[in-house]
Enzyme design. Sequence first.
Site, PDB file in Angstrom:
ATOM      1  N   ASP A 253      40.045  41.958  25.980  1.00  0.00           N
ATOM      2  CA  ASP A 253      39.989  41.396  27.320  1.00  0.00           C
ATOM      3  C   ASP A 253      41.213  41.906  28.062  1.00  0.00           C
ATOM      4  O   ASP A 253      42.307  41.962  27.499  1.00  0.00           O
ATOM      5  CB  ASP A 253      39.990  39.869  27.282  1.00  0.00           C
ATOM      6  CG  ASP A 253      39.706  39.269  28.650  1.00  0.00           C
ATOM      7  OD1 ASP A 253      38.549  38.893  28.900  1.00  0.00           O
ATOM      8  OD2 ASP A 253      40.635  39.182  29.480  1.00  0.00           O
TER       9      ASP A 253
ATOM     10  N   ARG B 254      41.851  37.783  39.786  1.00  0.00           N
ATOM     11  CA  ARG B 254      41.080  38.934  40.251  1.00  0.00           C
ATOM     12  C   ARG B 254      40.164  38.491  41.376  1.00  0.00           C
ATOM     13  O   ARG B 254      39.557  37.429  41.305  1.00  0.00           O
ATOM     14  CB  ARG B 254      40.268  39.479  39.055  1.00  0.00           C
ATOM     15  CG  ARG B 254      39.816  40.894  39.180  1.00  0.00           C
ATOM     16  CD  ARG B 254      39.429  41.443  37.808  1.00  0.00           C
ATOM     17  NE  ARG B 254      40.582  41.997  37.101  1.00  0.00           N
ATOM     18  CZ  ARG B 254      40.569  42.352  35.818  1.00  0.00           C
ATOM     19  NH1 ARG B 254      39.490  42.183  35.091  1.00  0.00           N
ATOM     20  NH2 ARG B 254      41.645  42.877  35.267  1.00  0.00           N
TER      21      ARG B 254
ATOM     22  N   ARG C  47      36.038  45.688  29.658  1.00  0.00           N
ATOM     23  CA  ARG C  47      34.701  45.775  29.064  1.00  0.00           C
ATOM     24  C   ARG C  47      34.292  47.209  28.730  1.00  0.00           C
ATOM     25  O   ARG C  47      34.193  48.079  29.581  1.00  0.00           O
ATOM     26  CB  ARG C  47      33.671  45.095  29.953  1.00  0.00           C
ATOM     27  CG  ARG C  47      33.408  45.760  31.275  1.00  0.00           C
ATOM     28  CD  ARG C  47      32.553  44.876  32.156  1.00  0.00           C
ATOM     29  NE  ARG C  47      33.270  43.647  32.476  1.00  0.00           N
ATOM     30  CZ  ARG C  47      33.200  43.044  33.661  1.00  0.00           C
ATOM     31  NH1 ARG C  47      32.454  43.540  34.615  1.00  0.00           N
ATOM     32  NH2 ARG C  47      33.869  41.943  33.893  1.00  0.00           N
TER      33      ARG C  47
ATOM     34  N   SER D 143      38.428  44.911  34.337  1.00  0.00           N
ATOM     35  CA  SER D 143      38.187  44.357  33.012  1.00  0.00           C
ATOM     36  C   SER D 143      38.198  45.416  31.925  1.00  0.00           C
ATOM     37  O   SER D 143      37.941  46.594  32.168  1.00  0.00           O
ATOM     38  CB  SER D 143      36.842  43.630  33.011  1.00  0.00           C
ATOM     39  OG  SER D 143      36.460  43.279  31.706  1.00  0.00           O
TER      40      SER D 143
ATOM     41  N   ASP E 239      34.375  31.695  25.370  1.00  0.00           N
ATOM     42  CA  ASP E 239      34.802  31.214  26.688  1.00  0.00           C
ATOM     43  C   ASP E 239      34.059  31.833  27.868  1.00  0.00           C
ATOM     44  O   ASP E 239      34.066  31.286  28.964  1.00  0.00           O
ATOM     45  CB  ASP E 239      36.307  31.461  26.866  1.00  0.00           C
ATOM     46  CG  ASP E 239      36.688  32.942  26.800  1.00  0.00           C
ATOM     47  OD1 ASP E 239      35.789  33.783  26.597  1.00  0.00           O
ATOM     48  OD2 ASP E 239      37.884  33.253  26.935  1.00  0.00           O
ATOM     49  N   HIS E 240      33.391  32.959  27.670  1.00  0.00           N
ATOM     50  CA  HIS E 240      32.826  33.701  28.796  1.00  0.00           C
ATOM     51  C   HIS E 240      31.386  33.314  29.156  1.00  0.00           C
ATOM     52  O   HIS E 240      30.935  33.604  30.264  1.00  0.00           O
ATOM     53  CB  HIS E 240      32.857  35.208  28.502  1.00  0.00           C
ATOM     54  CG  HIS E 240      34.118  35.883  28.924  1.00  0.00           C
ATOM     55  ND1 HIS E 240      35.359  35.480  28.489  1.00  0.00           N
ATOM     56  CD2 HIS E 240      34.343  36.952  29.742  1.00  0.00           C
ATOM     57  CE1 HIS E 240      36.288  36.256  29.013  1.00  0.00           C
ATOM     58  NE2 HIS E 240      35.702  37.152  29.779  1.00  0.00           N
TER      59      HIS E 240
END
Length: 755
Positions: free
Chosen positions: A160, A448, A645, A643, A95-96
């Site tokens: 995520d 965000r 990440r 995030s 999806d990213h």
Amino acid sequence: MAFDLDMIKKVYDRYSTRVAAARKATGKHLTLTEKILYAHLSEGDAQQAFGRGVDYVDFAPDRVAMQDATAQMALLQFMQAGRPQVAVPSTVHCDHLIQAKVGADTDLQTAKDVNAEVYDFLASVSDKYGIGFWKPGAGIIHQVVLENYAFPGGMMIGTDSHTPNAGGLGMIAIGVGGADACDVMAGLPWELKFPKLIGVKLTGKLSGWTSAKDVILKVAGILTVKGGTGAIVEYFGEGARSLSATGKGTICNMGAEIGATTSIFGYDEKAATYLSGTSRADIAELANAIKEHLTGDDEVYANPEQYFDQVIEINLSELEPHVNGPFTPDLAWPISKFATAVKENNWPVKLEVGLIGSCTNSSYEDITRSASIAKQAIDKHLKTKAEFTITPGSELVRYTVERDGYLGTFESMGGVVLANACGPCIGQWARHTDDPTRKNSIITSFNRNFAKRQDGNPNTHAFVASPEIVTAFAIAGDLTFNPLTDTLTNLNGEQVKFDEPVGIEMPIKGYAVEDAGYQAPAEDGSAVSVIVDPKSARLQLLEPFSAWEGTDITGLKLLIKAKGKCTTDHISMAGPWLKFRGHLDNISNNMLIGAINYFNNTADSVKNELTGEYGPVPATQRDYKAHGIGSIVVGDENYGEGSSREHAAMEPRHLGVRAILVKSFARIHETNLKKQGMLGITFADSNDYDKIQEDDTFDIVGLTTFAPGEQLTVVLHHKDGSTESFAVNHTYNAQQIEWFKAGGALNIIRRQMAS
């Protein structure tokens, strides 16, 4: 038929025993959060009560979910673990990596072409290790999880930060880094500090323009971006039971913006309705059999102050629609005060773009409420003044709302339908603008809105609201417009006013889809090959990080003293850098390029203490590494907010940064640093931040006796020859100290699997 039904049955079969053991161990009534946590202890039945915010506890999550950007690094790590198959049900969601530029069909095909190498890698590694694979175009991870995998009383981790979306169906779902996901997929316990509990009592009922999104916008204003740190937020009360399951998902999703570990609602009729409507009536039937365990005890909700660390009460009948921003998701404005705030703060009044959808607000209910406003624009002869985009959350939702005519309504009022992907929400947006640096305003239904988050422009004032409010603002093109009270001039010169939005919670004809985009893994993956081209610019096999040398760390240079907010977007920017998420060395060229240097108030410009010249952060650090010199990063409050990440932790580790010293950490980022064998420490006295000078050299003393709860010492060697020292704190427990000593948690996993 639900996925993994046998697993869910096993979880439910043990619930009564696990909850009874927890009651005995704690000697009290239990919140829903406590029931789920104690039901998922890796040791089995509870033998003791755990201290909130104190005890580290090992859990056994039921499943793992990964999005394509973070899945690359998570699976590159898992490939080193030595297991033939994942130990728990796991999925990958593409999806990213889909950039929003023209429209759904064209953008999706472009993404498939541009990202073919990465998609092929993810598909093959999923096939080999028994992981479900959701193809590009299938939808955004959190919406797909809510529709297919979330179940009441379950526990899931996801790579995520908005994994908590599944809390809308009563699941403890927590965002983590890829190393945590690797642990769980390898069959190891997952460690979490037992969270504090924040209770939010909802009374009354939503009406008119107010939506579930406004609940979390209000809560964000109360708690701020770090008010939920270290806590799980549990919603309860008659108001909670009146909300749709997808509305609850919206609230839990954006709970990530208050720093909460996760957020959750109890199982109720709305959850059962949603499960049945998404072809999971069998799960609803199982949940109904143990429903007393899938909500907090009555005594808890009758006297919440006795059971929660903090209690907030919100009357939904009195709640106004909110608009939050700009530049931070906790700057909350009731709609009645927003126009004044726009004028007083000199924010750009003209609205250039309105964007709805994303993982936060792309349910059938959201789309129908927004479409009811769009239909009014058509019927009342209003011309849409701002650009307007729609991002469906999944192919299931997209197909259903297209069948029911809602996408056609949006297109008729001038909207552009984008691919079922994250797109603009994460900076994957080729924005149409004549000046990418101009001061301007946009409004989204996303979660965000940090500076540069959506379009890379630090002067874009991004505001967050519900989809229906965003739609009304896009039609007006003016941020001082109040859709509840104001009129607009239509094409006939008439003054017209919007009626209240009307939505449909569940599609009357049911959900429908031709191809949801799911690919099941091979029955036997042993013959599947996962090939990574050594010349690839996008994928790179990992090399283990080196172990701690066994001494105090001395002679560190200051890489950067970051000023103010330093999120994971500042540390490892997304947008165009997403294409390097599977190549650690290449993506490290974005390390800290968004952080503001305290000494010159500039981004990506730090002093190289070897040359005395200023240059980019990554290049400066690479020079230190080439000379065998370690460095330290100094930061402010809530460092690493945003995030999940883990690249924000892996990049400094890869380039030779030895320690991160800050006033305070965001939860996920601190854990990610620990997992990678980094030293994450905090000022015992936050005023010591002011002692750091640009040309300082640092020693970190006390590592040879590194122990839980014991302070370390930082010694500063100033350029004038003077020295000073101060104490620093850490939150490492015994196991995490072993990660540090081994050079990272993965080194220990590899060792365990080998033996």
